[in-house]
Design a protein around this motif. Structure first.
Motif, PDB file in Angstrom:
ATOM      1  N   ASP A  67       8.127  36.470  44.873  1.00 20.09           N
ATOM      2  CA  ASP A  67       7.086  35.455  45.041  1.00 20.09           C
ATOM      3  C   ASP A  67       7.740  34.130  45.422  1.00 20.09           C
ATOM      4  O   ASP A  67       8.639  33.652  44.720  1.00 20.09           O
ATOM      5  CB  ASP A  67       6.299  35.300  43.744  1.00 20.09           C
ATOM      6  CG  ASP A  67       5.254  34.200  43.844  1.00 20.09           C
ATOM      7  OD1 ASP A  67       4.314  34.367  44.636  1.00 20.09           O
ATOM      8  OD2 ASP A  67       5.398  33.178  43.153  1.00 20.09           O
ATOM      9  N   ALA A  68       7.308  33.534  46.511  1.00 21.37           N
ATOM     10  CA  ALA A  68       7.967  32.337  47.032  1.00 21.37           C
ATOM     11  C   ALA A  68       7.784  31.121  46.121  1.00 21.37           C
ATOM     12  O   ALA A  68       8.653  30.261  46.061  1.00 21.37           O
ATOM     13  CB  ALA A  68       7.438  32.015  48.434  1.00 21.37           C
ATOM     14  N   PHE A  69       6.662  31.029  45.430  1.00 27.58           N
ATOM     15  CA  PHE A  69       6.402  29.857  44.584  1.00 27.58           C
ATOM     16  C   PHE A  69       7.240  29.894  43.305  1.00 27.58           C
ATOM     17  O   PHE A  69       7.911  28.922  42.968  1.00 27.58           O
ATOM     18  CB  PHE A  69       4.911  29.794  44.230  1.00 27.58           C
ATOM     19  CG  PHE A  69       4.537  28.627  43.358  1.00 27.58           C
ATOM     20  CD1 PHE A  69       4.310  27.371  43.908  1.00 27.58           C
ATOM     21  CD2 PHE A  69       4.413  28.770  41.980  1.00 27.58           C
ATOM     22  CE1 PHE A  69       3.970  26.292  43.104  1.00 27.58           C
ATOM     23  CE2 PHE A  69       4.077  27.705  41.170  1.00 27.58           C
ATOM     24  CZ  PHE A  69       3.850  26.459  41.732  1.00 27.58           C
ATOM     25  N   SER A  70       7.191  31.010  42.607  1.00 20.52           N
ATOM     26  CA  SER A  70       7.844  31.096  41.293  1.00 20.52           C
ATOM     27  C   SER A  70       9.262  31.661  41.352  1.00 20.52           C
ATOM     28  O   SER A  70       9.986  31.604  40.359  1.00 20.52           O
ATOM     29  CB  SER A  70       7.014  31.980  40.364  1.00 20.52           C
ATOM     30  OG  SER A  70       6.959  33.314  40.853  1.00 20.52           O
ATOM     31  N   ARG A  71       9.663  32.198  42.500  1.00 19.46           N
ATOM     32  CA  ARG A  71      10.968  32.875  42.636  1.00 19.46           C
ATOM     33  C   ARG A  71      11.043  34.144  41.795  1.00 19.46           C
ATOM     34  O   ARG A  71      12.111  34.698  41.555  1.00 19.46           O
ATOM     35  CB  ARG A  71      12.136  31.982  42.246  1.00 19.46           C
ATOM     36  CG  ARG A  71      12.680  31.056  43.311  1.00 19.46           C
ATOM     37  CD  ARG A  71      11.741  30.101  43.886  1.00 19.46           C
ATOM     38  NE  ARG A  71      12.435  29.082  44.672  1.00 19.46           N
ATOM     39  CZ  ARG A  71      11.837  28.181  45.406  1.00 19.46           C
ATOM     40  NH1 ARG A  71      10.513  28.153  45.467  1.00 19.46           N
ATOM     41  NH2 ARG A  71      12.522  27.296  46.086  1.00 19.46           N
ATOM     42  N   LYS A  72       9.919  34.646  41.318  1.00 19.14           N
ATOM     43  CA  LYS A  72       9.914  35.857  40.504  1.00 19.14           C
ATOM     44  C   LYS A  72      10.037  37.089  41.396  1.00 19.14           C
ATOM     45  O   LYS A  72       9.340  37.216  42.396  1.00 19.14           O
ATOM     46  CB  LYS A  72       8.622  35.953  39.690  1.00 19.14           C
ATOM     47  CG  LYS A  72       8.553  37.206  38.812  1.00 19.14           C
ATOM     48  CD  LYS A  72       7.280  37.237  37.975  1.00 19.14           C
ATOM     49  CE  LYS A  72       7.232  38.491  37.121  1.00 19.14           C
ATOM     50  NZ  LYS A  72       6.019  38.538  36.266  1.00 19.14           N
ATOM     51  N   ILE A  73      10.939  37.993  41.019  1.00 17.39           N
ATOM     52  CA  ILE A  73      11.048  39.267  41.723  1.00 17.39           C
ATOM     53  C   ILE A  73       9.882  40.139  41.271  1.00 17.39           C
ATOM     54  O   ILE A  73       9.808  40.557  40.118  1.00 17.39           O
ATOM     55  CB  ILE A  73      12.393  39.953  41.437  1.00 17.39           C
ATOM     56  CG1 ILE A  73      13.543  39.089  41.977  1.00 17.39           C
ATOM     57  CG2 ILE A  73      12.436  41.347  42.060  1.00 17.39           C
ATOM     58  CD1 ILE A  73      14.925  39.590  41.604  1.00 17.39           C
ATOM     59  N   MET A  74       8.973  40.407  42.196  1.00 17.51           N
ATOM     60  CA  MET A  74       7.740  41.127  41.870  1.00 17.51           C
ATOM     61  C   MET A  74       7.891  42.639  42.025  1.00 17.51           C
ATOM     62  O   MET A  74       7.214  43.410  41.349  1.00 17.51           O
ATOM     63  CB  MET A  74       6.612  40.634  42.773  1.00 17.51           C
ATOM     64  CG  MET A  74       6.316  39.152  42.645  1.00 17.51           C
ATOM     65  SD  MET A  74       5.627  38.715  41.032  1.00 17.51           S
ATOM     66  CE  MET A  74       4.019  39.518  41.115  1.00 17.51           C
ATOM     67  N   GLY A  75       8.758  43.057  42.931  1.00 18.91           N
ATOM     68  CA  GLY A  75       8.953  44.477  43.148  1.00 18.91           C
ATOM     69  C   GLY A  75      10.347  44.760  43.680  1.00 18.91           C
ATOM     70  O   GLY A  75      10.943  43.922  44.348  1.00 18.91           O
ATOM     71  N   TYR A  76      10.870  45.940  43.369  1.00 14.28           N
ATOM     72  CA  TYR A  76      12.187  46.319  43.850  1.00 14.28           C
ATOM     73  C   TYR A  76      12.300  47.842  43.892  1.00 14.28           C
ATOM     74  O   TYR A  76      11.549  48.558  43.213  1.00 14.28           O
ATOM     75  CB  TYR A  76      13.296  45.742  42.963  1.00 14.28           C
ATOM     76  CG  TYR A  76      13.326  46.317  41.554  1.00 14.28           C
ATOM     77  CD1 TYR A  76      14.150  47.399  41.238  1.00 14.28           C
ATOM     78  CD2 TYR A  76      12.524  45.792  40.553  1.00 14.28           C
ATOM     79  CE1 TYR A  76      14.166  47.932  39.962  1.00 14.28           C
ATOM     80  CE2 TYR A  76      12.531  46.322  39.264  1.00 14.28           C
ATOM     81  CZ  TYR A  76      13.354  47.388  38.974  1.00 14.28           C
ATOM     82  OH  TYR A  76      13.346  47.928  37.706  1.00 14.28           O
ATOM     83  N   HIS A  77      13.220  48.312  44.685  1.00 13.51           N
ATOM     84  CA  HIS A  77      13.493  49.757  44.726  1.00 13.51           C
ATOM     85  C   HIS A  77      14.904  49.977  45.244  1.00 13.51           C
ATOM     86  O   HIS A  77      15.299  49.404  46.255  1.00 13.51           O
ATOM     87  CB  HIS A  77      12.498  50.483  45.623  1.00 13.51           C
ATOM     88  CG  HIS A  77      12.689  51.978  45.614  1.00 13.51           C
ATOM     89  ND1 HIS A  77      12.369  52.759  44.523  1.00 13.51           N
ATOM     90  CD2 HIS A  77      13.199  52.829  46.561  1.00 13.51           C
ATOM     91  CE1 HIS A  77      12.638  54.023  44.789  1.00 13.51           C
ATOM     92  NE2 HIS A  77      13.158  54.092  46.012  1.00 13.51           N
ATOM     93  N   LEU A  78      15.670  50.803  44.517  1.00 10.68           N
ATOM     94  CA  LEU A  78      17.029  51.169  44.923  1.00 10.68           C
ATOM     95  C   LEU A  78      17.000  52.565  45.532  1.00 10.68           C
ATOM     96  O   LEU A  78      16.420  53.486  44.955  1.00 10.68           O
ATOM     97  CB  LEU A  78      17.968  51.149  43.713  1.00 10.68           C
ATOM     98  CG  LEU A  78      19.441  51.451  44.015  1.00 10.68           C
ATOM     99  CD1 LEU A  78      20.079  50.284  44.755  1.00 10.68           C
ATOM    100  CD2 LEU A  78      20.205  51.744  42.725  1.00 10.68           C
ATOM    101  N   SER A  79      17.611  52.714  46.694  1.00 12.45           N
ATOM    102  CA  SER A  79      17.607  54.020  47.360  1.00 12.45           C
ATOM    103  C   SER A  79      18.942  54.250  48.055  1.00 12.45           C
ATOM    104  O   SER A  79      19.779  53.353  48.147  1.00 12.45           O
ATOM    105  CB  SER A  79      16.463  54.097  48.376  1.00 12.45           C
ATOM    106  OG  SER A  79      16.588  53.067  49.338  1.00 12.45           O
ATOM    107  N   ASN A  80      19.112  55.460  48.560  1.00  6.86           N
ATOM    108  CA  ASN A  80      20.347  55.817  49.256  1.00  6.86           C
ATOM    109  C   ASN A  80      20.243  55.637  50.765  1.00  6.86           C
ATOM    110  O   ASN A  80      21.192  55.931  51.495  1.00  6.86           O
ATOM    111  CB  ASN A  80      20.731  57.266  48.935  1.00  6.86           C
ATOM    112  CG  ASN A  80      21.130  57.442  47.481  1.00  6.86           C
ATOM    113  OD1 ASN A  80      21.594  56.502  46.838  1.00  6.86           O
ATOM    114  ND2 ASN A  80      20.933  58.642  46.956  1.00  6.86           N
ATOM    115  N   ASP A  81      19.083  55.199  51.233  1.00  7.12           N
ATOM    116  CA  ASP A  81      18.917  54.932  52.657  1.00  7.12           C
ATOM    117  C   ASP A  81      17.912  53.802  52.818  1.00  7.12           C
ATOM    118  O   ASP A  81      17.330  53.326  51.847  1.00  7.12           O
ATOM    119  CB  ASP A  81      18.458  56.184  53.412  1.00  7.12           C
ATOM    120  CG  ASP A  81      17.124  56.713  52.902  1.00  7.12           C
ATOM    121  OD1 ASP A  81      16.125  55.975  52.923  1.00  7.12           O
ATOM    122  OD2 ASP A  81      17.084  57.889  52.483  1.00  7.12           O
ATOM    123  N   MET A  82      17.709  53.369  54.059  1.00  6.64           N
ATOM    124  CA  MET A  82      16.813  52.257  54.330  1.00  6.64           C
ATOM    125  C   MET A  82      15.523  52.721  55.004  1.00  6.64           C
ATOM    126  O   MET A  82      14.931  52.005  55.806  1.00  6.64           O
ATOM    127  CB  MET A  82      17.509  51.217  55.202  1.00  6.64           C
ATOM    128  CG  MET A  82      18.667  50.521  54.518  1.00  6.64           C
ATOM    129  SD  MET A  82      19.324  49.162  55.523  1.00  6.64           S
ATOM    130  CE  MET A  82      20.080  50.101  56.869  1.00  6.64           C
TER     131      MET A  82
END
Length: 206
Positions: A67-82
């Motif tokens: 989120d650009a306002f709060s700098r909070k990471i709202m979502g993430y995902h780790l994977s072996n490819d893009m």
């Protein structure tokens, strides 16, 4: 910081040798909608990016939505490819974690994953407008790049043995980042605190 630097105690940033953006493709690119945008509230717009993280097994790819306002990471995902299928999982988490229903813009680089049908269909499904950088200009997605740097240079500084270990470390790191790490640009408040409070007058620093 001057003292730490004089004593060689600062963490040295690692040079990026792994390319994570392919903007030379035929898919539709979207105009930059945030050039003149003033950030005034949480979930006004999200910024997304992909970075690489290595374990002793292999190179992994971490997709982040912030989120650009709060700098909070709202979502993430780790994977072996893009693949777009993996990158969209971070967006799905971010949308699930929203606390408002206000209109929103999603900003990213012009990478293949963000231009893909699966990603754009997810944005359209939720009524989110797509915004992209003008060409390959990392400064137009500076906030997302900054969040990448904080995670990699402050939290993910030791190489994990396996992807599973790295996944756990990333989960813990993002929790600490969101809830315990203060930001100078947030008047030394944490991202989660700002995200769940009424808008404050914030510094203009990235």
């Amino acid at each position: 910081f001057d003292y730490l630097r004089s004593e060689s105690m600062l963490i040295k940033p690692k040079k990026n040798y792994t390319k994570t953006t392919n903007s030379k493709h035929w898919l539709r690119k979207y105009p930059n909608l945030i050039k003149e945008t003033k950030i005034v509230r949480p979930e006004q717009y999200f910024v997304s990016d992909i970075t690489y993280v290595k374990s002793r097994e292999r190179t992994h790819y971490l997709s982040l939505v912030t989120d650009a306002f709060s700098r909070k990471i709202m979502g993430y995902h780790l994977s072996n490819d893009m693949s777009a299928e993996n990158v969209v999982k971070a967006l799905t988490m971010a949308i699930k974690n929203r606390v408002t229903s206000e209109p929103m813009i999603h900003h990213s680089d012009r990478g293949l994953q963000y231009c893909s049908a699966i990603y754009q269909n997810k944005l359209a499904e939720k009524g989110i407008k797509s915004s992209m950088t003008d060409g390959y200009d990392c400064y137009q997605n500076a906030l997302a790049e900054r969040i990448n740097g904080i995670l990699k240079h402050e939290f993910l500084i030791y190489k994990c043995n396996t992807g599973k270990e790295l996944e756990k470390l990333i989960k813990q790191s993002i929790n600490i980042y969101n809830n315990l790490r203060p930001h100078l640009s947030l008047n030394m408040k944490t991202p989660n605190f700002i995200h769940n409070k009424k808008p404050l007058k914030l510094a203009s620093k990235v």
